[in-house]
Write a protein that holds these residues in place. Structure first.
Motif, short mmCIF file in Angstrom:
data_model
loop_
_atom_site.label_atom_id
_atom_site.label_comp_id
_atom_site.label_asym_id
_atom_site.label_seq_id
_atom_site.Cartn_x
_atom_site.Cartn_y
_atom_site.Cartn_z
N ASP A 73 0.66 -0.89 0.35
CA ASP A 73 0.10 0.03 0.02
C ASP A 73 0.70 1.21 0.07
O ASP A 73 2.11 1.20 -0.38
N LEU A 74 0.55 2.61 0.32
CA LEU A 74 1.15 3.87 -0.14
C LEU A 74 0.96 4.42 0.95
O LEU A 74 2.12 5.39 1.07
N ALA A 75 0.55 3.91 2.28
CA ALA A 75 1.16 4.83 3.50
C ALA A 75 2.71 5.14 3.55
O ALA A 75 2.78 6.26 5.02
N ARG A 76 3.04 4.32 4.33
CA ARG A 76 4.77 4.24 4.88
C ARG A 76 5.61 5.23 3.56
O ARG A 76 5.91 6.33 4.05
N VAL A 77 4.98 4.82 2.41
CA VAL A 77 5.71 5.66 0.78
C VAL A 77 5.85 6.83 0.91
O VAL A 77 6.69 7.49 1.07
N THR A 78 4.51 6.95 0.80
CA THR A 78 4.20 8.31 0.12
C THR A 78 3.38 9.51 1.02
O THR A 78 2.74 8.87 2.15
N PRO A 81 -3.18 11.40 1.02
CA PRO A 81 -3.70 11.06 1.39
C PRO A 81 -4.39 9.89 2.63
O PRO A 81 -4.46 8.97 1.96
N ALA A 82 -4.81 10.48 3.60
CA ALA A 82 -6.02 9.52 4.62
C ALA A 82 -6.56 8.11 3.70
O ALA A 82 -6.78 7.10 4.12
N GLN A 87 -4.89 1.62 0.46
CA GLN A 87 -5.15 1.83 -0.78
C GLN A 87 -4.03 0.70 -1.29
O GLN A 87 -2.45 1.01 -1.62
N LYS A 88 -4.65 -0.52 -2.02
CA LYS A 88 -3.16 -0.97 -2.79
C LYS A 88 -2.68 -0.86 -4.19
O LYS A 88 -3.68 0.29 -4.27
N GLU A 99 1.33 11.63 -8.83
CA GLU A 99 1.73 12.70 -8.21
C GLU A 99 2.07 12.36 -6.96
O GLU A 99 1.60 13.41 -6.38
N LEU A 100 1.91 11.24 -6.24
CA LEU A 100 2.64 11.22 -4.96
C LEU A 100 4.19 11.60 -4.68
O LEU A 100 5.35 11.29 -5.21
#
Length: 295
Positions: A73-78, A81-82, A87-88, A99-100
């Motif tokens: 998912d996007l949480a750690r690296v980018t 937004p919440a 999201q996978k 754009e992240l």
């Protein structure tokens, strides 16, 4: 460039040089899996620290773009937004991914093609297959015979697309994966590409997979190398392992051994003494202080 694939027993047994593979583009000092990382690792580093290979992770975006990214998912690296953070990656269109911001650096998520363009042709690329766009993949498993074909099919289209992209470049290539299905798919669509089985849970299972797909290399964690003070040391959830001389067995079968993820000169020194062929490392210069004692 040092041969990191170990295609013959003679090559492996006679090798004196230790290959350095820049893990995610030396993720300990540069923002992982970004263009800045691979550029700095291969052109910005001092000459003594230049790697033989850069390792990056690849998976599919929602619209089928091959992106360089490690996590599910996007949480750690980018800075997603919440509502997007969990999201996978394979459920996210490339336009959104591009754009992240990665790790607060201003860098964005690159494509595999962009990374290849950024790496000098004399530096190799270790492409680790992470996900083809499916939650059904089964990494870190020695698959029973009855599910191998189904798992391979999950990877076939992705493997074909990645292979076609790699074919347009002159870099030395090594494809690796924890997922047996990924190795099977690459062997089918591009049998000329060298493979590495990434080990995690068992030496015996890992070697069975390496033999099944005639992998040119094996990639064990650093605490899997017996005969060293590192063997079965605490490393996350990895281990304990069978007391098997993996380096000796792999070399007797003509397979190179590249250990991951090396963080210190101490680890590098003992791994070199044990006869490993390459270090997949977050830091340039890990062998510098061990050279005198590792011969």
């Amino acid at each position: 460039m040092a041969d990191t694939t170990g295609t013959t027993t003679t090559d492996v047994a006679g090798r004196n040089e230790l290959s350095i593979i820049a893990h995610r583009g030396f993720a300990g000092v540069y923002p992982e899996n970004t263009l800045a990382a691979v550029e700095q690792a291969t052109t910005g580093a001092r000459q003594a620290d230049l790697p033989e290979m850069v390792e990056v992770d690849v998976m599919a975006s929602a619209d089928g773009e091959i992106v360089v990214f490690h996590d599910t998912d996007l949480a750690r690296v980018t800075n997603a937004p919440a509502d997007l953070a969990e999201q996978k990656v394979w459920e996210t269109p490339f336009e959104t991914l591009s754009e992240l911001e990665v790790l607060g650096t201003g860098e964005t998520v690159p494509t595999l093609e962009a990374v290849l363009d950024a790496i000098p042709p004399e530096v190799g690329l270790n492409v680790e297959f992470k996900n083809p766009g499916s939650a059904a993949v089964r990494p870190r498993k020695n698959l029973p015979r009855e599910v191998r074909e189904t798992q391979k099919e999950l990877w076939l289209d992705f493997a074909a697309e990645v292979s076609e992209t790699l074919a347009d470049y002159d870099h030395e290539i090594l494809v690796s994966s924890f997922a047996e299905g990924a190795l099977a798919a690459v062997r089918e669509v591009a049998p000329e590409i060298p493979l590495a089985a990434v080990f995690a849970t068992s030496i015996t299972d890992g070697m069975e997979i390496a033999r099944r797909y005639d992998c040119e290399a094996v990639h064990p964690p650093w605490n899997m190398i017996s005969g060293t003070p590192l063997f079965n040391s605490e490393y996350g959830t990895l281990g304990p392992y069978e007391d098997i001389d993996l380096v000796d067995i792999a070399h007797s079968e003509g397979r190179a051994v590249n250990a991951w993820t090396v963080e210190s000169w101490y680890q590098a020194t003992h791994l070199r003494q044990a006869g490993v062929d390459g270090l997949i490392t977050d830091y340039p210069g890990v062998v510098r202080f061990g050279d005198a004692t590792a011969e």
